[in-house]
Design an enzyme around this catalytic site. Structure first.
Site, short mmCIF file in Angstrom:
data_model
loop_
_atom_site.label_atom_id
_atom_site.label_comp_id
_atom_site.label_asym_id
_atom_site.label_seq_id
_atom_site.Cartn_x
_atom_site.Cartn_y
_atom_site.Cartn_z
N GLU A 64 0.90 -1.12 0.01
CA GLU A 64 0.11 0.09 0.05
C GLU A 64 0.85 1.25 0.07
O GLU A 64 1.71 1.38 0.65
CB GLU A 64 -0.73 -0.02 1.12
CG GLU A 64 -1.92 1.10 1.24
CD GLU A 64 -2.66 1.13 2.57
OE1 GLU A 64 -2.70 0.37 3.38
OE2 GLU A 64 -3.56 2.22 2.71
N ARG A 92 4.84 -12.63 9.75
CA ARG A 92 5.69 -11.59 9.54
C ARG A 92 7.02 -11.71 10.25
O ARG A 92 7.21 -12.34 11.15
CB ARG A 92 4.99 -10.46 10.36
CG ARG A 92 3.43 -10.11 9.92
CD ARG A 92 3.11 -8.81 10.82
NE ARG A 92 3.63 -7.81 10.58
CZ ARG A 92 2.92 -6.96 9.70
NH1 ARG A 92 1.88 -7.49 8.99
NH2 ARG A 92 3.36 -5.75 9.32
N LYS A 95 4.51 1.05 9.45
CA LYS A 95 4.57 2.30 8.49
C LYS A 95 3.91 3.59 9.30
O LYS A 95 4.41 4.57 9.19
CB LYS A 95 3.86 2.15 7.25
CG LYS A 95 4.89 1.35 6.08
CD LYS A 95 4.04 1.24 4.75
CE LYS A 95 3.14 0.31 4.74
NZ LYS A 95 2.64 -0.07 3.41
P1 ATP Z 1 2.52 -1.73 7.64
O1 ATP Z 1 1.96 -2.45 8.91
O2 ATP Z 1 4.09 -1.60 8.11
O3 ATP Z 1 1.71 -0.63 7.32
P2 ATP Z 1 1.45 -3.48 5.98
O4 ATP Z 1 1.49 -4.98 5.85
O5 ATP Z 1 0.26 -2.92 6.01
O6 ATP Z 1 2.72 -2.93 6.61
P3 ATP Z 1 1.61 -3.44 2.96
O7 ATP Z 1 2.19 -2.20 2.11
O8 ATP Z 1 0.30 -3.60 3.03
O9 ATP Z 1 2.27 -3.25 4.73
O10 ATP Z 1 2.43 -4.49 2.88
C1 ATP Z 1 2.88 -5.00 1.49
C2 ATP Z 1 3.45 -6.65 1.83
O11 ATP Z 1 4.45 -6.88 2.71
C3 ATP Z 1 2.19 -7.18 2.32
O12 ATP Z 1 2.13 -8.61 1.35
C4 ATP Z 1 2.62 -7.47 3.75
O13 ATP Z 1 2.03 -8.82 3.95
C5 ATP Z 1 4.02 -7.78 3.48
N1 ATP Z 1 4.66 -7.24 4.80
C6 ATP Z 1 4.57 -6.25 5.57
N2 ATP Z 1 5.28 -6.22 6.71
C7 ATP Z 1 5.93 -7.34 6.84
C8 ATP Z 1 6.48 -7.89 7.70
N3 ATP Z 1 6.74 -7.48 8.83
N4 ATP Z 1 7.09 -9.12 7.49
C9 ATP Z 1 6.86 -9.78 6.33
N5 ATP Z 1 5.95 -9.26 5.26
C10 ATP Z 1 5.23 -7.97 5.62
MG MG Z 2 -1.51 -2.95 4.75
#
Ligand code: ATP
Ligand code: MG
Length: 549
Positions: A34, A259, A269
């Site tokens: 995102e 994760r 983020k």
């Molecule tokens: P955040 O909580 O930091 O905003 P998010 O999961 O909302 O992280 P996205 O931009 O939706 O962030 O993530 C893109 C991809 O990266 C998704 O498939 C998500 O599952 C993966 N991802 C995000 N954080 C992690 C993590 N700590 N470990 C492994 N994969 C991750």
């Molecule tokens: Mg997300």
């Protein structure tokens, strides 16, 4: 179809099984960020999994921006995400945006309404929440649930046309208010939101929810394996429901993994953005940030981050990794790629009494003893040099292996020195040290084998360059006394700037070069400070705390 590819984790087990059972003729993954912030080290795990599968199974992997939430998203983030993925060395097949499918997504919603599988509900967000039920109690059906198809079609079209205020109506999937899975209790799939979108502008005032847009995007792209983190496990039935109701012939398979969590490391983020917005750090790419851009700025080699992800592995259960594993990987990589250089952090003047004023003796030193192709450069020994003040002691502690009064020490790459006398200030502090060099004590010389206490780094006074050293520590300190809130764990000493260090000229090359400052740490030449002084960022210390554990 039999495949001879050896799976190396449970995700790959599923993929091999799917290929062999003929469920999919090929492997197609995607990385779906995102664009509401910069990528952090957690994302690198997902990148390594998705692009790793592409490489291993000779498949494809798209970069698809999940930009269905217009209020938080921005092109700045889109650009940074692309830059960071390229930096890690991955190449995506297609660059896609969920917002490119807003038309199709809308059409699928209409199709669901026509099938009687979706309805317009006038409940507020609060009313939906209150009627959703709990883990032990079923939810209550909305009074709007049994609107006719015609009415639903008209209302949904009017929602799109802007006839209703934000939040006054939603489109909900008509599934089962008594489902043990709360995600299946008539989830919202469209909402009214008048917000400017970074790509579609003001074209839309209704936006699909992630749980609806995501499976549709995957299926339209031909994705076979939709890999996501564990918190989406409970959403999988909804994911499958959406692709089935939309009538996709080859619905993608969602697979969840744990994760990446790293101790004392912020991996959200939202919170990283707070650190940027509050000015606690200088930006998303501040060298202390666990973002990929921060790590690049700090001097972490991308290969080290990939090696780290490989060592952590892919698991189905959440756990917390120690940051020293990442540091270990960084050190391992730099040990091979970074040239050695000499720097004195706290310079102490040494006068070599038995050298003439104009002496300039050149020694050739190997740039990196662990890399045959690294070449050599010259260091020049003169009458006045600097060593580090920690390498001389008037009152040496036990086992002190450096210069003491009357003692000897080797200058790295050059001669052995013998202490002659010490110049002290009135307060007793050491102003300068006088030594004599021992003839033919250079490597290969007749006196080279002479026993000395230790070897120290040095720079010649006339050639050395004044530099600034930026020493970084973790942004968060250990949680203690029940203090777990990030704000209370922020480390006020995460950056120390040391001025007045002296470096050999060799280290001041082109910005981005990385070095092992011998007996100190790995550093990156980071350009010049405002007054023109070369500055260096400490990438990682030399001490290997991970191996010791
Ligand atoms: P955040 O909580 O930091 O905003 P998010 O999961 O909302 O992280 P996205 O931009 O939706 O962030 O993530 C893109 C991809 O990266 C998704 O498939 C998500 O599952 C993966 N991802 C995000 N954080 C992690 C993590 N700590 N470990 C492994 N994969 C991750
Ligand atoms: Mg997300």
């Amino acid at each position: 179809m039999k495949t001879d590819i050896e799976p190396s984790n449970f995700i790959e087990d599923f993929i091999v099984e799917d290929l062999e059972k003929g469920r999919y003729p090929y492997v197609y993954t995607r990385f779906p960020p995102e664009p509401n912030g910069y990528l952090h080290v957690g994302h690198s795990k997902s990148l390594c999994i998705n692009f790793g599968i592409k490489e291993k199974f000779h498949g494809r992997c798209n970069l698809r921006f999940d930009d269905t939430n217009p209020t938080k998203e921005d092109v700045e983030y889109v650009d940074s995400i692309k830059e960071d993925i390229r930096w890690l060395g991955f190449e995506w097949d297609k660059e896609l945006y969920a917002s490119d499918y807003f038309d199709e997504t809308y059409e699928f919603a209409v199709r669901l309404i026509k099938k009687g599988a979706a309805y317009v509900c006038d409940y507020s967000a609060e009313e939906i929440r209150l009627t959703r039920g709990t883990l032990n109690e079923p939810g209550k059906e909305s009074p709007y649930r049994n609107r006719s198809v015609e009415e639903n079609l008209r209302l949904f079209e009017e929602m799109r046309a802007g006839k209703y205020p934000d939040g006054s109506k939603v489109l909900r999937a008509k599934i089962d208010m008594a489902s043990p899975n709360i995600n299946m209790r008539d989830p919202v799939i469209y909402r009214i939101l008048r917000a400017h979108h970074h790509r579609t502008g003001d074209t839309w005032c209704i936006y699909p929810m992630y749980d609806f847009a995501h499976p549709i995007g995957d299926a339209l792209d031909g994705v076979t394996h939709s890999i996501c983190t564990l918190e989406f496990e409970d959403h999988r039935p909804l994911y499958d429901w959406v692709t089935e109701q939309c009538g996709f012939e080859m619905p993608p398979r969602q697979i969840e993994f744990a994760r990446l969590n790293i101790k004392n490391t912020i991996m959200s983020k939202r919170y990283l953005k707070k650190l940027v917005d509050s000015g606690f750090v200088s930006g998303w790419n501040d060298p202390r940030m666990p973002t990929l851009s921060g790590m690049r700025e700090r001097g972490y080699p991308p290969a080290a981050i990939k090696e780290f992800c490989a060592r952590v592995g892919v698991a189905k259960a959440n756990s917390e990794v120690d940051p020293s594993l990442l540091e270990f990987c960084v050190r391992e990589e730099l040990n091979i790629t970074a040239d050695r250089a000499m720097v004195t952090e706290s310079p102490l003047k040494v006068v070599i009494d038995n050298l003439p004023e104009d002496a300039a003796i050149e020694f050739s030193v190997v740039n990196n003893p662990n890399n045959e192709n690294s070449g050599t450069h010259n260091v020049v020994l003169r009458k006045e040099i600097y060593i580090d003040s920690a390498d001389f002691s008037l009152d040496p502690p036990p086992k002190y292996k450096r210069l003491i009064e009357g003692g000897t020490v080797r200058l790295k790459g050059a001669y052995i020195l013998r202490h002659v006398s010490t110049e002290q200030d009135l307060d007793g502090s050491v102003k300068a040290v006088h030594c004599e060099y021992i003839e033919d004590s250079q490597s290969g010389g007749a006196n080279a084998a002479m026993k000395v206490k230790g070897t120290v780094q040095w720079v010649s006074a006339a050639d050395a360059v004044d530099v600034e050293l930026y020493k970084y520590e973790s942004l968060l300190v250990d949680p203690k006394d029940g203090v777990t809130d990030f704000n209370e764990r922020l480390n006020p000493n995460s950056l120390t700037v040391v001025k007045g260090a002296k470096a050999e000229k060799f280290a001041v090359g082109k910005p981005g070069d990385t070095f092992q400052f011998m007996r100190m740490a790995y550093y990156k030449f980071a350009g010049y400070s405002d007054d023109g002084t070369p500055k260096f960022y400490r990438i990682v210390e030399l001490k290997d705390s991970f191996n010791k554990r």
